[in-house]
Design a protein around this motif. Sequence first.
Motif, PDB file in Angstrom:
ATOM      1  N   GLY A  51       4.790  -4.267   0.238  1.00  0.00           N
ATOM      2  CA  GLY A  51       5.406  -5.353  -0.522  1.00  0.00           C
ATOM      3  C   GLY A  51       5.125  -5.231  -2.004  1.00  0.00           C
ATOM      4  O   GLY A  51       4.204  -4.525  -2.416  1.00  0.00           O
TER       5      GLY A  51
ATOM      6  N   LEU B   9       9.413   3.074   5.659  1.00  0.00           N
ATOM      7  CA  LEU B   9      10.330   4.109   6.135  1.00  0.00           C
ATOM      8  C   LEU B   9      10.835   3.784   7.540  1.00  0.00           C
ATOM      9  O   LEU B   9      10.170   3.084   8.307  1.00  0.00           O
ATOM     10  CB  LEU B   9       9.628   5.473   6.124  1.00  0.00           C
ATOM     11  CG  LEU B   9       9.103   5.923   4.756  1.00  0.00           C
ATOM     12  CD1 LEU B   9       8.509   7.326   4.848  1.00  0.00           C
ATOM     13  CD2 LEU B   9      10.195   5.880   3.695  1.00  0.00           C
TER      14      LEU B   9
ATOM     15  N   TRP C  16       4.362   9.501  -9.385  1.00  0.00           N
ATOM     16  CA  TRP C  16       5.045   9.602  -8.093  1.00  0.00           C
ATOM     17  C   TRP C  16       5.504  11.030  -7.848  1.00  0.00           C
ATOM     18  O   TRP C  16       5.743  11.776  -8.793  1.00  0.00           O
ATOM     19  CB  TRP C  16       6.264   8.668  -8.058  1.00  0.00           C
ATOM     20  CG  TRP C  16       5.896   7.229  -7.964  1.00  0.00           C
ATOM     21  CD1 TRP C  16       5.489   6.426  -8.986  1.00  0.00           C
ATOM     22  CD2 TRP C  16       5.896   6.409  -6.783  1.00  0.00           C
ATOM     23  NE1 TRP C  16       5.237   5.160  -8.522  1.00  0.00           N
ATOM     24  CE2 TRP C  16       5.487   5.116  -7.169  1.00  0.00           C
ATOM     25  CE3 TRP C  16       6.208   6.643  -5.436  1.00  0.00           C
ATOM     26  CZ2 TRP C  16       5.383   4.058  -6.257  1.00  0.00           C
ATOM     27  CZ3 TRP C  16       6.104   5.584  -4.535  1.00  0.00           C
ATOM     28  CH2 TRP C  16       5.688   4.305  -4.948  1.00  0.00           C
TER      29      TRP C  16
ATOM     30  N   GLU D  28       1.881   5.339  -0.041  1.00  0.00           N
ATOM     31  CA  GLU D  28       2.792   4.327  -0.559  1.00  0.00           C
ATOM     32  C   GLU D  28       4.181   4.935  -0.700  1.00  0.00           C
ATOM     33  O   GLU D  28       4.343   6.042  -1.207  1.00  0.00           O
ATOM     34  CB  GLU D  28       2.309   3.842  -1.940  1.00  0.00           C
ATOM     35  CG  GLU D  28       3.192   2.730  -2.504  1.00  0.00           C
ATOM     36  CD  GLU D  28       2.811   2.311  -3.921  1.00  0.00           C
ATOM     37  OE1 GLU D  28       2.013   3.024  -4.567  1.00  0.00           O
ATOM     38  OE2 GLU D  28       3.325   1.281  -4.376  1.00  0.00           O
ATOM     39  N   PHE D  29       5.192   4.184  -0.236  1.00  0.00           N
ATOM     40  CA  PHE D  29       6.593   4.556  -0.403  1.00  0.00           C
ATOM     41  C   PHE D  29       7.314   3.390  -1.075  1.00  0.00           C
ATOM     42  O   PHE D  29       6.824   2.257  -1.051  1.00  0.00           O
ATOM     43  CB  PHE D  29       7.233   4.858   0.962  1.00  0.00           C
ATOM     44  CG  PHE D  29       6.525   5.931   1.749  1.00  0.00           C
ATOM     45  CD1 PHE D  29       6.747   7.269   1.473  1.00  0.00           C
ATOM     46  CD2 PHE D  29       5.623   5.602   2.754  1.00  0.00           C
ATOM     47  CE1 PHE D  29       6.085   8.258   2.184  1.00  0.00           C
ATOM     48  CE2 PHE D  29       4.953   6.579   3.471  1.00  0.00           C
ATOM     49  CZ  PHE D  29       5.187   7.916   3.192  1.00  0.00           C
ATOM     50  N   PRO D  30       8.499   3.638  -1.633  1.00  0.00           N
ATOM     51  CA  PRO D  30       9.213   2.523  -2.274  1.00  0.00           C
ATOM     52  C   PRO D  30       9.555   1.401  -1.286  1.00  0.00           C
ATOM     53  O   PRO D  30       9.607   0.241  -1.657  1.00  0.00           O
ATOM     54  CB  PRO D  30      10.478   3.177  -2.821  1.00  0.00           C
ATOM     55  CG  PRO D  30      10.103   4.603  -3.032  1.00  0.00           C
ATOM     56  CD  PRO D  30       9.167   4.926  -1.900  1.00  0.00           C
ATOM     57  N   ARG D  31       9.784   1.750  -0.021  1.00  0.00           N
ATOM     58  CA  ARG D  31       9.982   0.741   1.023  1.00  0.00           C
ATOM     59  C   ARG D  31       9.398   1.293   2.311  1.00  0.00           C
ATOM     60  O   ARG D  31       9.074   2.472   2.393  1.00  0.00           O
ATOM     61  CB  ARG D  31      11.475   0.416   1.200  1.00  0.00           C
ATOM     62  CG  ARG D  31      12.329   1.607   1.591  1.00  0.00           C
ATOM     63  CD  ARG D  31      13.660   1.195   2.196  1.00  0.00           C
ATOM     64  NE  ARG D  31      14.556   2.334   2.346  1.00  0.00           N
ATOM     65  CZ  ARG D  31      14.445   3.298   3.259  1.00  0.00           C
ATOM     66  NH1 ARG D  31      13.442   3.301   4.123  1.00  0.00           N
ATOM     67  NH2 ARG D  31      15.316   4.294   3.317  1.00  0.00           N
TER      68      ARG D  31
ATOM     69  N   LEU E  64      10.258   9.528  -2.150  1.00  0.00           N
ATOM     70  CA  LEU E  64       9.243   9.201  -3.141  1.00  0.00           C
ATOM     71  C   LEU E  64       7.982   8.682  -2.448  1.00  0.00           C
ATOM     72  O   LEU E  64       8.074   7.886  -1.513  1.00  0.00           O
ATOM     73  CB  LEU E  64       9.762   8.114  -4.081  1.00  0.00           C
ATOM     74  CG  LEU E  64      10.719   8.533  -5.199  1.00  0.00           C
ATOM     75  CD1 LEU E  64      11.353   7.295  -5.830  1.00  0.00           C
ATOM     76  CD2 LEU E  64      10.001   9.358  -6.256  1.00  0.00           C
TER      77      LEU E  64
END
Lengths: 453, 453
Positions: free
Chosen positions: B316, B280, B299, B275-278, B290
């Motif tokens: 999402g 990549l 994290w 999982e990433f904040p958005r 992150l």
Amino acid sequence: PLASWMKQHPPERLPSLQGACPVPYRRPRFLRGSSSSPGAADASRRPDSRPVRSPARGRTLPWNAGYAEIINAEKSEFNEDQAACGKLCIRRCEFGAEEEWLTLCPEEFLTGHYWALFDGHGGPAAAILAANTLHSCLRRQLEAVVEGLVATQPPMHLNGRCICPSDPQFVEEKGIRAEDLVIGALESAFQECDEVIGRELEASGQMGGCTALVAVSLQGKLYMANAGDSRAILVRRDEIRPLSFEFTPETERQRIQQLAFVYPELLAGEFTRLEFPRRLKGDDLGQKVLFRDHHMSGWSYKRVEKSDLKYPLIHGQGRQARLLGTLAVSRGLGDHQLRVLDTNIQLKPFLLSVPQVTVLDVDQLELQEDDVVVMATDGLWDVLSNEQVAWLVRSFLPGNQEDPHRFSKLAQMLIHSTQGKEDSLTEEGQVSYDDVSVFVIPLHSQGQESSDH
Amino acid sequence: PLASWMKQHPPERLPSLQGACPVPYRRPRFLRGSSSSPGAADASRRPDSRPVRSPARGRTLPWNAGYAEIINAEKSEFNEDQAACGKLCIRRCEFGAEEEWLTLCPEEFLTGHYWALFDGHGGPAAAILAANTLHSCLRRQLEAVVEGLVATQPPMHLNGRCICPSDPQFVEEKGIRAEDLVIGALESAFQECDEVIGRELEASGQMGGCTALVAVSLQGKLYMANAGDSRAILVRRDEIRPLSFEFTPETERQRIQQLAFVYPELLAGEFTRLEFPRRLKGDDLGQKVLFRDHHMSGWSYKRVEKSDLKYPLIHGQGRQARLLGTLAVSRGLGDHQLRVLDTNIQLKPFLLSVPQVTVLDVDQLELQEDDVVVMATDGLWDVLSNEQVAWLVRSFLPGNQEDPHRFSKLAQMLIHSTQGKEDSLTEEGQVSYDDVSVFVIPLHSQGQESSDH
């Protein structure tokens, strides 16, 4: 306080704690390190223990915690409980920084405090390694993310010394805060330490494992990371709050059964994954008995087949519950070589080294003088409930506010209460025959320290 | 109440609910069955709906629940929400009992009530099958353990009609109670129903899945079993208590990532587990960003490699979160054939059909006249908070105590509030464009029924 404690009680024997069985006394182990200022458990009121204000937001706790321990020679030759505490100095550095743990850290960037209890099994080796290693792993992990810790919000990208608020909207949407980086650092540090212990034990031909309960005070928050069956609670005048949850074969039944379902070869045909109210016997064959499997939190009935007569993956109730007939905890460090007696069946695949981390926002509490956190190994909680410990805390502290050693004395008193004295709080003078270690951590900063807030 | 509701609003169009977009009205689906007394959602105050006192301890809830639903033609051609409710008649029988669901059950042994909401996706087929099947699975599972249900304590062995307290000490030690058998029966019934749906959909060449939220009132307790993102809350004068928890790719992230870690082949090299904040992009390659993996609740940062640029397993935030870019829920029934668009990657291995079950001990509550349970599909909770729903309940019920249709009217009003009317409670007149179904279940037995207690 430890000094005075030792003066009252000669090292060889500890008369006041003898109770029914002789209790040898062992001098508490100090944190190893090349430091001129060893972070020991008896750090109360030493001149160099005054908290250092962190450059970032949040207050640093005083680290005049009380500590006491007891070992019981009837159970183990060596003390399987180990403890460590000290100042946590996080520097802003790239790589290859030399070890300066527990110095006064003139170049420190962020400071906090660290208290840790390790309860060993199968010998003290893993617990000693953990007490000597975990804080270094944690410092390294925290230093790797320190720029994110001191930013208003952790940046999406970490770019050396440049703290640029990259892609803040995504970090915001995910609700990622600085405390999530500390939680992540604790999780990674436990895993890293577990790997170190695995290598060290293999290299030295030693065995064993340990549980780990670690408190970290940083930026006005207290983090409690737990892997095993030690416990920490917050005790305030009108509140008792658990800060950790125990990980045992019983509390992690579904995770462990699930793993055996996915990898049945881990049981080598010797164990049954299913849980029954008791171990089944030949007489039960063909009958319908209560059972549950990995996906069930409720119970149902099944007709007993021959494979159900095998020894259960998790057997026994409460304190007697064992994983593969061998181990009473389901998380911790070490145990890389542990096998079921006379078999080749490994325990390690079922064990997690990753802790559960809870966060106490100390800055948000309206702290009172006698608010403390009590951390202790299972030996204490086997015979004292949270309520009994809170009662002892609330009975002792208000009358001893001027005593600089009161937190150590309280820790001693808690241990005393596990030794089955007549005036004991425990039911029918219950006695703990286990090693017991206790930290009492005050949350309230006093005098000069509180003006620092 | 549904009858009067329909009289006011002609079937073709429902003016009062139109709001910004036309909302076609569909007559609520009644429970299918060969019964002369169909258990429908508008069962309020029908002569045969008076609760029957169970022979075992505990009180039976009145089942004059209110029900309302809405479908939105702009979203789906067919109503993907389905509901079912009825009397649950559990007989003491061995095998091969004929189907008598929802009759007056002259030979019933234990009676309860059942309310269920199913929110379909990918078509209404799975939801319709679940509404027609799950209660039968549950009845069968309960009948298989009925002797344990009516005993003081479930016996270790189940021996036909003989209720012998076999090995009570072991059952006692494990703390196994009758309610654990109901929980186990609900868990097994969901799984059995999922298998039936899988077979039926395959045989008929249909597709789809659904969430399931099921309430069962039995022996003075209310069981709430949830697999998906519907929600149930208890609303009392001074209390709002969640009775269920949502299962979405976000809330079950660690379970789903763990599975992808154990079976990487499930991602077919097309997705990244991390999982990433958005998501990549190429620009992120080589940077530290992150991330978190299956074992982390916190994290950390990692250096981006090429494989991290793949589409994320869970992507999402909040209502937009999707599993494998496809599905917004992580538990439910059906979806056996569901694959990621234009690939062979299956969703089903990541989905659980087993519900989480909570138990409300209704007999232990000091019930008041207007205590109700509100069950609704996500369409309601997308635009109304628990507090807003509780406010509507508390505003409406006290002034309408004499109205025999008040629970249906309340259900209608709750749905009304999701349609973005000017007097709407929701922020900025938020509108739900989803199907919405609501049950309002009163907990308080009145008149003759309460004297029955």
